[in-house]
Write a protein that holds these residues in place. Structure first.
Motif, PDB file in Angstrom:
ATOM      1  N   ASN A  74       0.829  -1.205   0.000  1.00 57.73           N
ATOM      2  CA  ASN A  74       0.000   0.000   0.000  1.00 57.73           C
ATOM      3  C   ASN A  74       0.860   1.250   0.000  1.00 57.73           C
ATOM      4  O   ASN A  74       1.882   1.310   0.689  1.00 57.73           O
ATOM      5  CB  ASN A  74      -0.888   0.024   1.254  1.00 57.73           C
ATOM      6  N   ILE A  75       0.433   2.247  -0.760  1.00 54.45           N
ATOM      7  CA  ILE A  75       1.045   3.579  -0.713  1.00 54.45           C
ATOM      8  C   ILE A  75      -0.085   4.567  -0.448  1.00 54.45           C
ATOM      9  O   ILE A  75      -1.037   4.663  -1.226  1.00 54.45           O
ATOM     10  CB  ILE A  75       1.753   3.929  -2.031  1.00 54.45           C
ATOM     11  N   THR A  76       0.016   5.300   0.665  1.00 51.72           N
ATOM     12  CA  THR A  76      -1.081   6.169   1.074  1.00 51.72           C
ATOM     13  C   THR A  76      -0.572   7.530   1.523  1.00 51.72           C
ATOM     14  O   THR A  76       0.352   7.618   2.340  1.00 51.72           O
ATOM     15  CB  THR A  76      -1.873   5.546   2.245  1.00 51.72           C
ATOM     16  N   CYS A  77      -1.171   8.576   0.975  1.00 51.91           N
ATOM     17  CA  CYS A  77      -1.008   9.931   1.499  1.00 51.91           C
ATOM     18  C   CYS A  77      -2.297  10.242   2.265  1.00 51.91           C
ATOM     19  O   CYS A  77      -3.395  10.167   1.684  1.00 51.91           O
ATOM     20  CB  CYS A  77      -0.796  10.929   0.358  1.00 51.91           C
ATOM     21  N   TRP A  78      -2.163  10.591   3.520  1.00 54.44           N
ATOM     22  CA  TRP A  78      -3.337  10.637   4.395  1.00 54.44           C
ATOM     23  C   TRP A  78      -3.413  11.954   5.177  1.00 54.44           C
ATOM     24  O   TRP A  78      -2.517  12.272   5.963  1.00 54.44           O
ATOM     25  CB  TRP A  78      -3.296   9.461   5.377  1.00 54.44           C
ATOM     26  N   VAL A  99      -6.433  -7.194  -4.429  1.00 50.28           N
ATOM     27  CA  VAL A  99      -5.144  -7.899  -4.426  1.00 50.28           C
ATOM     28  C   VAL A  99      -5.371  -9.394  -4.248  1.00 50.28           C
ATOM     29  O   VAL A  99      -4.790 -10.226  -4.959  1.00 50.28           O
ATOM     30  CB  VAL A  99      -4.220  -7.352  -3.326  1.00 50.28           C
ATOM     31  N   LEU A 100      -6.238  -9.747  -3.311  1.00 52.49           N
ATOM     32  CA  LEU A 100      -6.530 -11.163  -3.072  1.00 52.49           C
ATOM     33  C   LEU A 100      -7.236 -11.788  -4.266  1.00 52.49           C
ATOM     34  O   LEU A 100      -6.968 -12.936  -4.630  1.00 52.49           O
ATOM     35  CB  LEU A 100      -7.382 -11.312  -1.812  1.00 52.49           C
ATOM     36  N   GLU A 101      -8.143 -11.042  -4.890  1.00 54.36           N
ATOM     37  CA  GLU A 101      -8.817 -11.542  -6.091  1.00 54.36           C
ATOM     38  C   GLU A 101      -7.810 -11.843  -7.192  1.00 54.36           C
ATOM     39  O   GLU A 101      -7.981 -12.787  -7.971  1.00 54.36           O
ATOM     40  CB  GLU A 101      -9.847 -10.522  -6.577  1.00 54.36           C
ATOM     41  N   ALA A 105      -0.424 -11.342  -2.722  1.00 54.23           N
ATOM     42  CA  ALA A 105      -0.373 -11.142  -1.275  1.00 54.23           C
ATOM     43  C   ALA A 105      -0.082  -9.679  -0.970  1.00 54.23           C
ATOM     44  O   ALA A 105       0.824  -9.090  -1.561  1.00 54.23           O
ATOM     45  CB  ALA A 105       0.707 -12.020  -0.659  1.00 54.23           C
ATOM     46  N   LEU A 106      -0.849  -9.111  -0.056  1.00 56.45           N
ATOM     47  CA  LEU A 106      -0.554  -7.761   0.432  1.00 56.45           C
ATOM     48  C   LEU A 106       0.436  -7.891   1.575  1.00 56.45           C
ATOM     49  O   LEU A 106       0.143  -8.528   2.595  1.00 56.45           O
ATOM     50  CB  LEU A 106      -1.821  -7.066   0.907  1.00 56.45           C
ATOM     51  N   VAL A 107       1.618  -7.296   1.422  1.00 56.22           N
ATOM     52  CA  VAL A 107       2.694  -7.538   2.379  1.00 56.22           C
ATOM     53  C   VAL A 107       3.054  -6.316   3.219  1.00 56.22           C
ATOM     54  O   VAL A 107       4.041  -6.349   3.943  1.00 56.22           O
ATOM     55  CB  VAL A 107       3.952  -8.071   1.650  1.00 56.22           C
ATOM     56  N   GLY A 108       2.248  -5.271   3.150  1.00 57.51           N
ATOM     57  CA  GLY A 108       2.534  -4.097   3.967  1.00 57.51           C
ATOM     58  C   GLY A 108       2.311  -2.824   3.188  1.00 57.51           C
ATOM     59  O   GLY A 108       1.473  -2.759   2.288  1.00 57.51           O
TER      60      GLY A 108
END
Length: 340
Positions: A74-78, A99-101, A105-108
């Motif tokens: 994930n890359i997020t500007c919040w 991602v799962l579909e 794997a989402l790794v962070g």
């Protein structure tokens, strides 16, 4: 960017030279990595849906290279002082589900405090080092297939400024959250010579990258290009993105629109190829739709003409019912696009 030193690593099979959709790095004779990253501001109000759209868009670059996504970050500007943390949770949940579909794997990931919300993914995929597809390599005689409708940028902007009803939202969300996994599978099966996904540069901007990469011309049949039926009316209401203005300037001397109106009044006609119907549109509206930015658009690929009908039938039988053969690749001294 021209001042940045170029990599001389022999294992870097695809770098920045041709503005391709992702980089490819060879690990062995049988395995190469596909690397890409993309993120943007919300284009819908619902957090979960925004996350799903952004993730689908990020994953698309791997598919357009013929690769298989394996991991994502994930890359997020919040803007932490403006929004509830639960909103971030919903955005990331939407992205994680896509991602799962995709079987990855989402790794962070990483989040930074910023004045404007943005979200997307850095994606790593795998591909055989001799079987990936680039955005150039199109051969004269190839057929061109587009797998999703155009008009996303126009419709999302129309929604933003209340120029179109909310009834269009489910249609465009379905398109934007549909993975290009199946389309990529068909592309590979039928031996595509070149492929790109249609995003910020629009159909003609990404098509021009394809043409320039192999110094060929593209001949586009405007009557065959699928687009959302609401798009022409929104164009008439002066609905556009800033990306459209940039695309139009970039393509000014690279694209020629030819009149295809048998009545001779200079108005080109375009029609839908799927279930929707819209009235014939003007050259100006057609130019806008074809140059406007898309979000999480379909694949545009060039493949041997003798395989085009079979590939199209398989796309229609799967999850790409609006896919269409929209033109052909022709020999040329200078890269160009002709729209008829």
């Amino acid at each position: 960017m021209s001042n940045i030193p170029k990599s001389t690593d022999a294992n870097l099979l695809v770098g920045t030279e041709t503005s391709d959709d992702a980089g490819i790095y060879r690990l062995s004779d049988e395995l190469a990595l596909v690397n890409t990253v993309d993120y943007f501001t919300p284009i819908v109000d619902e957090p979960y849906t925004f996350g799903a759209i952004a993730a689908t868009n990020s994953l698309s670059d791997v598919y357009s290279m013929g690769g298989t996504p394996k991991t994502a970050l994930n890359i997020t500007c919040w803007p932490k002082t403006d929004l509830e943390l639960s909103v971030l949770g919903e955005i990331i949940r939407g992205g994680t589900d896509k991602v799962l579909e995709a079987g990855a794997a989402l790794v962070g990931g990483h989040t930074v405090d910023a004045p404007e919300l943005m979200y997307g993914l850095a994606v790593t995929g795998v591909v055989h080092p001799q079987q990936f597809v680039r955005n150039y390599g199109a051969q004269p005689g190839d057929a061109l297939i587009l797998t999703k409708k155009l008009g996303i940028g126009i419709l999302t902007t129309g929604l933003k400024f209340n120029k179109v009803g909310d009834e269009v939202l489910p249609k465009i969300v379905e398109s934007m959250t549909r993975l290009n996994a199946y389309a990529a599978k068909v592309m590979l099966k039928y031996g595509a010579h070149a492929c790109t996904d249609v995003t910020g540069y629009g159909l003609l901007g990404h098509g021009m990258e394809m043409a320039e990469g192999n110094n060929v011309a593209l001949k586009i049949d405007s009557r065959a290009v699928p687009f959302f039926a609401e798009a022409p009316e929104l164009v008439e209401k002066d609905t556009y993105t800033q990306a459209y203005l940039a695309n139009m300037a970039f393509l000014a001397d690279k694209v020629t629109f030819h009149s295809v109106d048998e009545d001779g009044d200079g108005q080109a006609l375009a029609r839908q190829t799927a279930d929707d119907f819209c009235e014939p549109v003007s050259v100006d509206a057609m130019r806008h739709i074809f140059m406007e930015a898309e979000t999480s658009g379909g694949l545009l690929f060039a493949l041997p003409a003798e395989h085009a009908d079979a590939a199209l039938a398989e796309l229609h039988a799967g999850d790409c019912p609006e896919a269409a053969i929209i033109g052909e690749v022709i020999a040329a001294e200078t890269a160009h696009i002709n729209v008829f």
